[in-house]
Design a protein around this motif. Structure first.
Motif, short mmCIF file in Angstrom:
data_model
loop_
_atom_site.label_atom_id
_atom_site.label_comp_id
_atom_site.label_asym_id
_atom_site.label_seq_id
_atom_site.Cartn_x
_atom_site.Cartn_y
_atom_site.Cartn_z
N SER A 222 100.45 -8.25 -46.53
CA SER A 222 100.06 -7.28 -47.56
C SER A 222 101.34 -6.71 -48.12
O SER A 222 101.85 -5.69 -47.66
N ARG A 223 101.85 -7.35 -49.14
CA ARG A 223 103.20 -7.04 -49.60
C ARG A 223 103.17 -6.32 -50.95
O ARG A 223 102.49 -6.74 -51.88
N GLY A 249 99.51 -10.46 -32.93
CA GLY A 249 99.44 -10.93 -34.30
C GLY A 249 100.53 -10.31 -35.15
O GLY A 249 101.17 -9.32 -34.77
N PHE A 250 100.74 -10.87 -36.34
CA PHE A 250 101.87 -10.50 -37.18
C PHE A 250 101.42 -9.80 -38.46
O PHE A 250 100.40 -10.15 -39.05
N LEU A 251 102.24 -8.84 -38.89
CA LEU A 251 102.02 -8.11 -40.14
C LEU A 251 103.26 -8.24 -41.00
O LEU A 251 104.37 -7.96 -40.54
N GLY A 252 103.07 -8.68 -42.24
CA GLY A 252 104.17 -8.76 -43.19
C GLY A 252 103.98 -7.77 -44.32
O GLY A 252 102.91 -7.72 -44.94
N LEU A 253 105.01 -6.96 -44.58
CA LEU A 253 104.97 -5.97 -45.65
C LEU A 253 106.02 -6.30 -46.70
O LEU A 253 106.83 -7.22 -46.54
N GLY A 254 106.01 -5.55 -47.80
CA GLY A 254 106.96 -5.76 -48.87
C GLY A 254 108.33 -5.20 -48.56
O GLY A 254 108.50 -4.41 -47.62
N SER A 255 109.31 -5.57 -49.34
CA SER A 255 110.70 -5.22 -49.07
C SER A 255 110.96 -3.72 -49.14
O SER A 255 111.91 -3.23 -48.52
N LYS A 256 110.11 -2.97 -49.86
CA LYS A 256 110.30 -1.52 -49.99
C LYS A 256 109.37 -0.74 -49.06
O LYS A 256 109.29 0.48 -49.16
N GLU A 257 108.69 -1.44 -48.18
CA GLU A 257 107.69 -0.80 -47.31
C GLU A 257 108.16 -0.86 -45.85
O GLU A 257 108.87 -1.78 -45.46
N ASN A 258 107.72 0.12 -45.06
CA ASN A 258 107.99 0.08 -43.63
C ASN A 258 107.00 0.95 -42.89
O ASN A 258 106.18 1.65 -43.50
N LEU A 259 107.06 0.91 -41.57
CA LEU A 259 106.13 1.66 -40.72
C LEU A 259 106.75 2.92 -40.14
O LEU A 259 106.09 3.62 -39.38
N ARG A 260 107.99 3.19 -40.48
CA ARG A 260 108.78 4.18 -39.75
C ARG A 260 108.09 5.54 -39.63
O ARG A 260 108.10 6.17 -38.57
N PHE A 261 107.48 6.01 -40.70
CA PHE A 261 106.90 7.36 -40.68
C PHE A 261 105.37 7.34 -40.61
O PHE A 261 104.73 8.37 -40.81
N SER A 262 104.80 6.20 -40.29
CA SER A 262 103.35 6.09 -40.25
C SER A 262 102.80 6.55 -38.90
O SER A 262 103.42 6.35 -37.85
N PHE A 271 109.57 -7.18 -35.47
CA PHE A 271 109.78 -8.59 -35.15
C PHE A 271 110.97 -9.12 -35.95
O PHE A 271 111.88 -9.70 -35.40
N ASN A 272 110.95 -8.90 -37.25
CA ASN A 272 112.10 -9.18 -38.09
C ASN A 272 112.22 -7.99 -39.03
O ASN A 272 111.56 -7.95 -40.08
N GLU A 273 113.01 -7.03 -38.63
CA GLU A 273 113.09 -5.77 -39.37
C GLU A 273 113.59 -5.98 -40.79
O GLU A 273 113.12 -5.34 -41.73
N ARG A 274 114.53 -6.89 -40.96
CA ARG A 274 115.10 -7.12 -42.28
C ARG A 274 114.06 -7.59 -43.28
O ARG A 274 114.03 -7.15 -44.43
N GLU A 275 113.16 -8.48 -42.84
CA GLU A 275 112.14 -9.04 -43.73
C GLU A 275 110.80 -8.32 -43.61
O GLU A 275 109.80 -8.80 -44.14
N LYS A 276 110.78 -7.20 -42.92
CA LYS A 276 109.59 -6.35 -42.79
C LYS A 276 108.41 -7.11 -42.19
O LYS A 276 107.28 -7.06 -42.69
N ILE A 277 108.70 -7.80 -41.09
CA ILE A 277 107.66 -8.49 -40.33
C ILE A 277 107.53 -7.78 -38.99
O ILE A 277 108.52 -7.55 -38.29
N TYR A 278 106.31 -7.41 -38.65
CA TYR A 278 106.03 -6.65 -37.44
C TYR A 278 105.03 -7.41 -36.59
O TYR A 278 104.31 -8.29 -37.07
N ARG A 279 104.97 -7.03 -35.31
CA ARG A 279 104.04 -7.69 -34.40
C ARG A 279 103.18 -6.63 -33.72
O ARG A 279 103.68 -5.58 -33.29
N ARG A 280 101.90 -6.89 -33.65
CA ARG A 280 100.99 -5.93 -33.04
C ARG A 280 101.27 -5.82 -31.55
O ARG A 280 101.35 -6.82 -30.84
#
Length: 295
Positions: A222-223, A249-262, A271-280
């Motif tokens: 969901s980018r 499972g994996f979550l992919g976000l857009g380049s200007k999005e992150n989970l930091r303050f959620s 999982f790959n912080e640079r490419e905004k890929i996270y793992r549940r």
């Protein structure tokens, strides 16, 4: 310039009230909820709509949309953002190819949720990538969007030919071993993507502001959707993604999005912080259903 980055319009207090009432009217009449979208973005889009539709005030838009359902589809074209490209941010797709796909290979069947699929560019990118990596036959793609018109365009898979050079370069940079031209036919100024790419796709309306978990998934991509939501709606959407994903499972976000303050940040690990890929996280709350792992 990205629509999310343009300056906010200078609206009067009355105009802001009118927008509140318009968004409330859309919600109560049609159950499309834009009230939690980032306010500046909504105001910019409605200003463009007011000018394009020949209305002097936002109240005139409200009157027309309440009494003419056909007006809603026109307004949705302004309120929903449908700007994308195939293999946008190629390094993201390279990371999927090289780092995420090896994990997904361990499952006997896969489900991918493209939340906010817009006109389908990201879906076709993922369908091509999964075909190239030999996972297409075991994968179901759930393509959802709030806009019925966008879903129709995604189903058609037709794009202006002048966009193809960019798509082709993005595809090459994603690490592909094939040519993008293998997947489309060019005619009459347009590229028509092979209908076989849609054979394992389900297209459906889904509103991240009001609807519940759409399906279980091994990958949610969901980018550049969350940037148009306020913080509360971002948290809601991320909660849906967390509930949808199987453990690991994996979550992919857009380049200007992150989970930091959620408030949902604890459900995911980088999982790959640079490419905004996270793992549940495996110790987070249990999703709707878990798939049986192959390994």
């Amino acid at each position: 310039m990205d629509a999310a980055m343009t300056p906010d319009p200078q609206l009067s207090p009355v105009e802001k009230i009118e927008i509140d009432l318009l968004l409330e009217a859309i919600w109560r009449r049609y159950h499309y909820d834009f009230r939690g979208y980032a306010r500046g973005s909504v105001e910019r889009r409605l200003c463009r709509a007011r000018q394009s539709l020949g209305c002097q005030t936002f109240s005139q838009i409200q009157d027309r949309v309440l009494h003419d359902p056909a007006m809603l589809s026109q307004l949705m074209g302004f309120l929903t953002i449908q700007v994308s490209e195939m293999f946008r941010d190629p390094d993201y797709f390279r990371a999927l190819r090289e780092e995420v796909i090896p994990h997904l290979r361990t499952y006997p069947s896969l489900k991918v949720w493209i939340a906010g699929c817009a006109n389908g560019e990201e879906f076709y990118s993922l369908a091509i990538l999964f075909r190239e990596e030999g996972l297409e036959d075991r994968t179901i793609f759930y393509c959802t969007d709030i806009s019925p018109a966008a879903l129709d365009r995604a189903r058609a898979g037709i794009y202006d030919l002048d966009r193809i050079p960019l798509f082709t370069e993005n595809h090459r940079r994603s690490g592909a071993a094939t040519q993008l031209s293998d997947y489309y036919t060019a005619a009459y100024g347009a590229a028509v993507f092979d209908k076989s790419l849609r054979a394992r796709a389900v297209f459906a309306e889904h509103n991240l502001a009001t609807d519940q978990v759409f399906a279980e998934a091994h990958l949610v991509s969901s980018r550049n959707v969350l940037i148009y939501f306020d913080r509360e709606l971002q948290d809601r959407a991320l909660g849906l993604f967390g509930d949808s994903l199987v453990r690991g499972g994996f979550l992919g976000l857009g380049s200007k999005e992150n989970l930091r303050f959620s408030t949902q940040a604890n459900c995911f690990a980088d999982f790959n912080e640079r490419e905004k890929i996270y793992r549940r996280n495996t110790d987070a709350r249990t999703p709707v259903r878990e798939l049986q792992h192959a390994g």
